[in-house]
Write a protein that holds these residues in place. Structure first.
Motif, short mmCIF file in Angstrom:
data_model
loop_
_atom_site.label_atom_id
_atom_site.label_comp_id
_atom_site.label_asym_id
_atom_site.label_seq_id
_atom_site.Cartn_x
_atom_site.Cartn_y
_atom_site.Cartn_z
N ILE A 29 0.83 -1.20 0.00
CA ILE A 29 0.00 0.00 0.00
C ILE A 29 0.87 1.25 0.00
N SER A 30 1.94 1.22 0.76
CA SER A 30 2.82 2.39 0.86
C SER A 30 3.46 2.77 -0.46
N LEU A 31 3.51 1.84 -1.42
CA LEU A 31 4.15 2.10 -2.71
C LEU A 31 3.19 2.68 -3.76
N THR A 39 -4.84 11.76 -4.43
CA THR A 39 -4.79 11.63 -2.98
C THR A 39 -5.34 10.28 -2.55
N ILE A 40 -4.66 9.67 -1.57
CA ILE A 40 -5.01 8.34 -1.09
C ILE A 40 -5.22 8.36 0.42
N GLN A 41 -6.23 7.64 0.83
CA GLN A 41 -6.50 7.43 2.26
C GLN A 41 -6.56 5.92 2.51
N LEU A 42 -6.01 5.49 3.63
CA LEU A 42 -6.18 4.11 4.07
C LEU A 42 -7.14 4.11 5.25
N SER A 43 -8.24 3.38 5.08
CA SER A 43 -9.22 3.26 6.16
C SER A 43 -9.24 1.81 6.65
N SER A 53 -2.03 -7.40 15.57
CA SER A 53 -2.45 -6.59 14.41
C SER A 53 -2.54 -5.11 14.75
N ALA A 54 -3.11 -4.78 15.91
CA ALA A 54 -3.28 -3.37 16.29
C ALA A 54 -1.92 -2.67 16.39
N GLU A 55 -0.96 -3.33 16.99
CA GLU A 55 0.38 -2.74 17.13
C GLU A 55 1.05 -2.56 15.77
N ILE A 56 0.88 -3.52 14.89
CA ILE A 56 1.47 -3.41 13.55
C ILE A 56 0.85 -2.24 12.80
N LEU A 57 -0.45 -2.10 12.90
CA LEU A 57 -1.12 -0.99 12.23
C LEU A 57 -0.62 0.36 12.74
N GLU A 58 -0.48 0.49 14.04
CA GLU A 58 0.00 1.75 14.61
C GLU A 58 1.44 2.04 14.19
N SER A 59 2.26 1.00 14.09
CA SER A 59 3.65 1.21 13.69
C SER A 59 3.76 1.65 12.24
N TRP A 60 2.80 1.26 11.42
CA TRP A 60 2.83 1.62 10.02
C TRP A 60 2.20 2.98 9.74
N LYS A 61 1.40 3.50 10.65
CA LYS A 61 0.69 4.76 10.39
C LYS A 61 1.64 5.89 10.02
N SER A 70 -2.97 9.33 3.93
CA SER A 70 -3.61 9.59 5.22
C SER A 70 -4.20 8.29 5.75
N VAL A 71 -4.25 8.16 7.07
CA VAL A 71 -4.65 6.90 7.69
C VAL A 71 -5.71 7.16 8.76
N VAL A 72 -6.77 6.35 8.71
CA VAL A 72 -7.76 6.36 9.78
C VAL A 72 -7.94 4.91 10.22
#
Length: 352
Positions: A29-31, A39-43, A53-61, A70-72
């Motif tokens: 996704i980052s690429l 413009t791109i948003q990840l929801s 999973s939650a920790e991985i998501l926060e580390s990638w934000k 942008s990330v939500v």
């Protein structure tokens, strides 16, 4: 200007216990900004994950935001997840993109995915846009992958009643928010319900269409934990039967069922009483079935019991519902069908 007017594409990512695959998914996704200049948003919606999973998501934000995405992140916590349909609806509901790009947490998108699908979605505004894909492991679901990747544009609309499900797989979907809102979101009954198939058929029922970018833009992972394995074949059968009777058989005065064996007889028994009366024959290549001459519907409450003729396929009359699985007879069935010079979508539909 409102926020949703400034975001071109939202990537919709439901997550449940995806720690094994999330890094690779988020890396892909980052690429996306390398090829897509909008413009791109990840929801993301995390549906009661109990792993990291939650920790991985926060580390990638912060990494994703540095890449211009942008990330939500939303979440739900309970003893058990509420399901993929629920999570996808929540992810869409908290998002702001004019277009929606659906992604599963165990899959990987190619760098040009959003760029290519966005371009087609602007042209085919009432369509769900799919793409070709590759499987991982490469030798998994070979027949299914071949079928899905090689459908013609017309077959994307006509072969929607087969056992394979949507003609473009859910993890490749890309559509406008208007297309999503018109259907009204995904079924939220949870585990065991094919929310993608229900959405897909409703989209077509409402006049929507399907289009595929003929490039491989997704690595589609096969593994035992995938949600699709929780859906029982009988559930899918009932949904398919309802759709083909409503959208096809309601327009036909008669039909022939191509396959006098187990699947053809099951199809007949699953019809409404009104549609059973439209069946003028079964057809087959099996000499034993043809010599038998008729199929006796013993379960019928009628007296005498209905008897349906069994014919050689060359003696049968269209339109046909074909209850034969493709690519299983070394080309024999396909050759027989081709010899009839019939038009798919007019003279026959596949149900195998």
């Amino acid at each position: 200007m409102e926020e949703h007017d400034t975001i071109d594409v939202t990537i919709v990512l439901p997550v449940y216990n995806a720690e094994e695959w999330l890094d690779e998914c988020l890396q892909s996704i980052s690429l996306q900004p390398k090829c897509f200049r909008g413009t791109i948003q990840l929801s993301v919606f995390n549906d009661s994950s109990t792993d990291t999973s939650a920790e991985i998501l926060e580390s990638w934000k912060p990494k994703l935001e540095d890449a211009g995405i942008s990330v939500v992140i939303g979440s739900h916590h309970s003893k058990s997840p509420l399901g993929v349909g629920f999570a996808k609806n929540k992810a869409v509901g908290q998002s702001h993109g004019r277009f929606l790009c659906f992604q599963d947490a165990d899959d990987v998108m190619e760098e040009e995915r959003i760029e290519l699908q966005y371009g087609e979605a602007k042209i085919h505004s009432s369509s769900i846009i799919g793409c070709r894909f590759r499987r991982s492991p490469a030798d998994s679901t070979k027949r299914y992958t071949k079928w899905c990747n090689n459908l013609t544009q017309k077959q994307l609309i006509m072969q929607v009643y087969t056992s394979h499900g949507p003609t473009v797989i859910m993890p490749t979907w890309f559509c406008s928010r208007e297309v999503f809102n018109k259907v009204g979101g995904f079924n939220e009954e949870g585990k065991g319900v094919p929310e993608d198939l229900i959405f897909f058929l409703e989209h077509l029922k409402q006049g929507g269409s399907v289009y595929r970018v003929d490039r491989c833009l997704l690595m589609y992972r096969y593994h035992p934990q995938a949600a699709t394995h929780s859906v029982h074949c009988d559930t899918i059968w009932k949904i398919r039967m309802s759709a083909i009777q409503e959208r096809v058989l309601s327009q036909w005065g008669s039909l022939t069922i191509w396959n006098a064996g187990k699947q053809g007889r099951k199809f007949y028994r699953s019809l409404t009483e009104k549609n059973k009366k439209k069946v003028i024959a079964f057809c087959d290549v099996d000499i034993k079935k043809i010599r038998k001459g008729v199929y006796n519907y013993e379960e019928s409450q009628e007296t005498p019991k209905p008897q349906i003729p069994i014919l050689h396929f060359s003696d049968a009359k269209p339109p046909f519902i074909i209850c034969v699985k493709l690519d299983l007879t070394g080309g024999g069935f396909e050759s027989n069908l081709s010899s009839m010079n019939l038009k798919e979508g007019i003279d026959y539909y596949h149900f195998g």
